[in-house]
Design a protein around this motif. Sequence first.
Motif, PDB file in Angstrom:
ATOM      1  N   ASP A 439     -26.119  11.101  20.380  1.00  0.00           N
ATOM      2  CA  ASP A 439     -24.782  10.878  20.906  1.00  0.00           C
ATOM      3  C   ASP A 439     -24.385   9.464  20.498  1.00  0.00           C
ATOM      4  OD1 ASP A 439     -22.489  10.396  22.340  1.00  0.00           O
ATOM      5  OD2 ASP A 439     -23.191  11.397  24.159  1.00  0.00           O
ATOM      6  N   VAL A 440     -23.686   9.348  19.364  1.00  0.00           N
ATOM      7  CA  VAL A 440     -23.396   8.035  18.804  1.00  0.00           C
ATOM      8  C   VAL A 440     -22.552   7.196  19.757  1.00  0.00           C
ATOM      9  CG1 VAL A 440     -22.337   6.811  16.866  1.00  0.00           C
ATOM     10  CG2 VAL A 440     -23.567   8.947  16.463  1.00  0.00           C
ATOM     11  N   GLU A 441     -21.591   7.842  20.419  1.00  0.00           N
ATOM     12  CA  GLU A 441     -20.711   7.088  21.314  1.00  0.00           C
ATOM     13  C   GLU A 441     -21.494   6.453  22.462  1.00  0.00           C
ATOM     14  OE1 GLU A 441     -16.601   7.715  23.916  1.00  0.00           O
ATOM     15  OE2 GLU A 441     -17.500   9.379  22.808  1.00  0.00           O
ATOM     16  N   ALA A 442     -22.465   7.187  22.998  1.00  0.00           N
ATOM     17  CA  ALA A 442     -23.217   6.681  24.150  1.00  0.00           C
ATOM     18  C   ALA A 442     -24.324   5.718  23.754  1.00  0.00           C
ATOM     19  CB  ALA A 442     -23.807   7.845  24.938  1.00  0.00           C
ATOM     20  N   THR A 443     -24.834   5.823  22.528  1.00  0.00           N
ATOM     21  CA  THR A 443     -26.000   5.021  22.138  1.00  0.00           C
ATOM     22  C   THR A 443     -25.711   4.044  21.013  1.00  0.00           C
ATOM     23  OG1 THR A 443     -26.711   6.706  20.537  1.00  0.00           O
ATOM     24  CG2 THR A 443     -27.549   6.905  22.791  1.00  0.00           C
ATOM     25  N   SER A 444     -24.438   3.824  20.692  1.00  0.00           N
ATOM     26  CA  SER A 444     -24.104   2.962  19.554  1.00  0.00           C
ATOM     27  C   SER A 444     -24.671   1.558  19.716  1.00  0.00           C
ATOM     28  CB  SER A 444     -22.585   2.903  19.358  1.00  0.00           C
ATOM     29  OG  SER A 444     -21.943   2.551  20.563  1.00  0.00           O
ATOM     30  N   GLY A 445     -24.635   1.032  20.934  1.00  0.00           N
ATOM     31  CA  GLY A 445     -25.178  -0.305  21.152  1.00  0.00           C
ATOM     32  C   GLY A 445     -26.663  -0.373  20.844  1.00  0.00           C
ATOM     33  N   GLU A 446     -27.408   0.629  21.277  1.00  0.00           N
ATOM     34  CA  GLU A 446     -28.843   0.669  21.020  1.00  0.00           C
ATOM     35  C   GLU A 446     -29.127   0.843  19.528  1.00  0.00           C
ATOM     36  OE1 GLU A 446     -30.509   3.706  23.418  1.00  0.00           O
ATOM     37  OE2 GLU A 446     -29.667   2.937  25.287  1.00  0.00           O
ATOM     38  N   LEU A 447     -28.332   1.693  18.871  1.00  0.00           N
ATOM     39  CA  LEU A 447     -28.521   1.896  17.439  1.00  0.00           C
ATOM     40  C   LEU A 447     -28.297   0.606  16.669  1.00  0.00           C
ATOM     41  CD1 LEU A 447     -26.697   5.331  16.951  1.00  0.00           C
ATOM     42  CD2 LEU A 447     -29.153   4.933  17.129  1.00  0.00           C
ATOM     43  N   LEU A 448     -27.288  -0.159  17.063  1.00  0.00           N
ATOM     44  CA  LEU A 448     -26.994  -1.411  16.367  1.00  0.00           C
ATOM     45  C   LEU A 448     -28.082  -2.451  16.614  1.00  0.00           C
ATOM     46  CD1 LEU A 448     -23.128  -1.747  16.835  1.00  0.00           C
ATOM     47  CD2 LEU A 448     -24.402  -1.140  14.773  1.00  0.00           C
ATOM     48  N   GLU A 449     -28.618  -2.493  17.811  1.00  0.00           N
ATOM     49  CA  GLU A 449     -29.709  -3.431  18.075  1.00  0.00           C
ATOM     50  C   GLU A 449     -30.926  -3.085  17.217  1.00  0.00           C
ATOM     51  OE1 GLU A 449     -30.024  -6.252  19.804  1.00  0.00           O
ATOM     52  OE2 GLU A 449     -27.848  -6.111  19.999  1.00  0.00           O
ATOM     53  N   ARG A 450     -31.183  -1.813  17.091  1.00  0.00           N
ATOM     54  CA  ARG A 450     -32.309  -1.378  16.248  1.00  0.00           C
ATOM     55  C   ARG A 450     -32.035  -1.733  14.784  1.00  0.00           C
ATOM     56  NH1 ARG A 450     -36.101   2.822  17.441  1.00  0.00           N
ATOM     57  NH2 ARG A 450     -34.869   3.342  19.284  1.00  0.00           N
ATOM     58  N   ALA A 497     -20.923   3.137  11.879  1.00  0.00           N
ATOM     59  CA  ALA A 497     -19.677   2.724  11.217  1.00  0.00           C
ATOM     60  C   ALA A 497     -18.818   3.916  10.820  1.00  0.00           C
ATOM     61  CB  ALA A 497     -20.003   1.881   9.989  1.00  0.00           C
ATOM     62  N   LEU A 498     -19.435   5.042  10.457  1.00  0.00           N
ATOM     63  CA  LEU A 498     -18.681   6.199   9.992  1.00  0.00           C
ATOM     64  C   LEU A 498     -18.373   7.198  11.098  1.00  0.00           C
ATOM     65  CD1 LEU A 498     -20.519   6.863   6.600  1.00  0.00           C
ATOM     66  CD2 LEU A 498     -18.424   5.571   6.995  1.00  0.00           C
ATOM     67  N   SER A 499     -18.716   6.864  12.325  1.00  0.00           N
ATOM     68  CA  SER A 499     -18.435   7.757  13.446  1.00  0.00           C
ATOM     69  C   SER A 499     -17.015   7.521  13.962  1.00  0.00           C
ATOM     70  CB  SER A 499     -19.441   7.523  14.577  1.00  0.00           C
ATOM     71  OG  SER A 499     -19.236   6.252  15.170  1.00  0.00           O
ATOM     72  N   GLU A 500     -16.591   8.353  14.898  1.00  0.00           N
ATOM     73  CA  GLU A 500     -15.255   8.217  15.461  1.00  0.00           C
ATOM     74  C   GLU A 500     -15.089   6.919  16.241  1.00  0.00           C
ATOM     75  OE1 GLU A 500     -14.499  11.693  17.770  1.00  0.00           O
ATOM     76  OE2 GLU A 500     -13.695  12.799  16.064  1.00  0.00           O
ATOM     77  N   VAL A 501     -16.187   6.366  16.739  1.00  0.00           N
ATOM     78  CA  VAL A 501     -16.108   5.128  17.515  1.00  0.00           C
ATOM     79  C   VAL A 501     -16.449   3.915  16.656  1.00  0.00           C
ATOM     80  CG1 VAL A 501     -16.613   6.302  19.671  1.00  0.00           C
ATOM     81  CG2 VAL A 501     -18.505   5.374  18.305  1.00  0.00           C
ATOM     82  N   GLY A 502     -16.581   4.117  15.336  1.00  0.00           N
ATOM     83  CA  GLY A 502     -16.978   3.022  14.467  1.00  0.00           C
ATOM     84  C   GLY A 502     -16.036   1.835  14.509  1.00  0.00           C
TER      85      GLY A 502
END
Length: 698
Positions: A439-450, A497-502
């Motif tokens: 779920d990119v919208e819910a976990t985008s912050g964690e993905l970016l930290e990683r 970056a390529l998601s709807e919330v990018g």
Amino acid sequence: MEDPPSSSTLATLLANNRKRARPTKSCLECRRKKLKCDRVQPCSQCRKLGRDSLCVFATATGTQTEESADKRVRVEVSKLATWGEAPASRSDCFHGEASLGTPFSQPANGSVPLGKVYVKGSRSKYVGTGDRMSLLDHFSDEKSFLMASFKDPTRANMLKEFMIYQKAWKPKLKPLGQYPAGQDAMLDSLPNDTVIDALVGKYTSNFENALRVLHIPVFLKHAEAIKRARRSQTSLASEVPEAALPQLLGVMAIASRLSDSNDPSSHRLSESLLLQHIKLIKYWLEGLKGKHRITLPVLRAQTLLFLANNAAQASSPQLWRDSGDLVRVAMIMGLHRDPEDLLKLSNFENEQRKKLWQTIVELDLQMSLTTGLPPALQSSDFSSETPINVDNYDLTEDMSEYPTPQPLSVWTDALPQVILSFSIKERLDTATLLARDIDVEATSGELLERAKSLERAVHAIETALPPRSKQKHTLYSNLTLDVLVRRFSLALYRRVALSEVGWQFPEARQGALRGSMAILSHLDALDPSIADPDVIQSKEYLNLFHVSCKSDILQAALLLCYEIRNFNSDQSNSSDPTPWTKHSLIRIVENTLNSHLQRLGEFGTDLKTILPLSIVLHSVRSDGSPDGKRDLMMRGIDRVLNACRRALPSIQPPEQSYPPPPDNNVQERGHQDVRTFPIDVLFHHYVGTRRVLDIAIY
């Protein structure tokens, strides 16, 4: 050995991810069976199957059932049409007729599909987001233009002409019959000693760095014994293991890819002989049973076979299966456990097991990212330590003590693998995460930290490596090391970056741009027309980089095209400046396309990659009318066809060919005016000559 660069708060991120509970949109039964749920209680699926009492929706606080479901990989599919599957007959290839594969699920919410499954009859194929062509999903106009070409009956002659070029550069080799797998057959397949020495020298100088399989001194001793046996027409000496001969065949098949057709001193095997070597190794391995299969020399031969298939551009799904098999054989042998705990092993054997285990895990890790499928093991599944940082010749079979490890500031044969191992567990966790339903919208912050943590690992590599000497194999080793680690941070940045919330995360866009720029800059470092002439004199390293990093190059170039298009739209955020302008990005992608065109005819030439990139680049340069964009896309096709004609002037166009373009066609960087030609012949050619499931279809 110096302490490795510090890793991120990976354990904390994973713990947070496990603890996070979100409401399940479908009922638990539909979620478990992967059925479409209408989200009423009881839902239509449960009513139809008479399980009303089992129709339960997870609460906001989460349940054990929901947590278990979150851990399973759930495939999401896109309704985007494919580029075409197998035509009914070969004649259909000339008429643009193709049947489309049918996705068997609705697309997930969000603009970045987590993978697509295509079905035709009883066959199906999963294509993950790591596939090199997946970014074309973000260029709908260009993709529609490609598909429309299939149905244009006026372009049959164009398709025929392009098919001729493709067949000339990628001839369809006839499959070999069943070869005897004994020593005599392998000895008979060897080229002369001059070619053997040249290819072995290429391999030992260029390939045993980040991925290490052999102990070079022992291998060279065995290679000399093999040459003597062939000259005297006798059997191999008893001290030479049977696996040494298939190891030699694998080494030559891999090293043959480091070549430049314009360099007469660049030795390489013919495609038929290379295929024969690969087949002989495969047949030999299949003939081994039981205890003969689980020895270190045999596992080395199997690993070399994998690398030879990879260099020969085998299909990614098959390579993913093969890498998983390597991991499992290695685990059966106990390589995943620290050999220091095994008292019966010598210090020499300990180091060889550590080195080979790190290589096998790395291969499976890279194939997992490419296919979007999970790796064969997790970071907690092994305890084997990193090999020590010493040269091959410092390790001897009779050593009683370990040699003193060199600091990371000193170059050794082992240094690239030692540095690569610092981030291996973090990258394994990342590959496992990227293979899941995110779920990119819910976990985008964690993905970016990683992603930031992995990017710091790239910078740590640059800091740890000693200054680059004027040795081309050292330069290539460093660039390869950079790509092997950077792939993972770049994949995470792209996912956000390529998601709807990018648009909410400009750092994802900037990180994706940084990574893509770095990948494409490596082409310049290996291009003899640009690079230091004291280091790079031929295209052999550039050609090898194009082959081994084909997906990385295309994805990086398409991501820059995506950014170029954003400059044309109102969505471009002026408050989030980048250090690159639209024109600088265009120039970088132009240089990348030119690098592809200038090596037409070399091994790995893939018009299936070049044509889409040319069309997309020409299209995104303008935000004009649909007719204007169509003209630009046609110019992109013209440019590639003209380059093909220059590369193979002996090819005669089909009769009743189309007229040449007007004189005002674009001429860029020495590329002349050309005729109009549609894109899709290559894909029809592939469909007609390969199984549908071996094609990355979009």
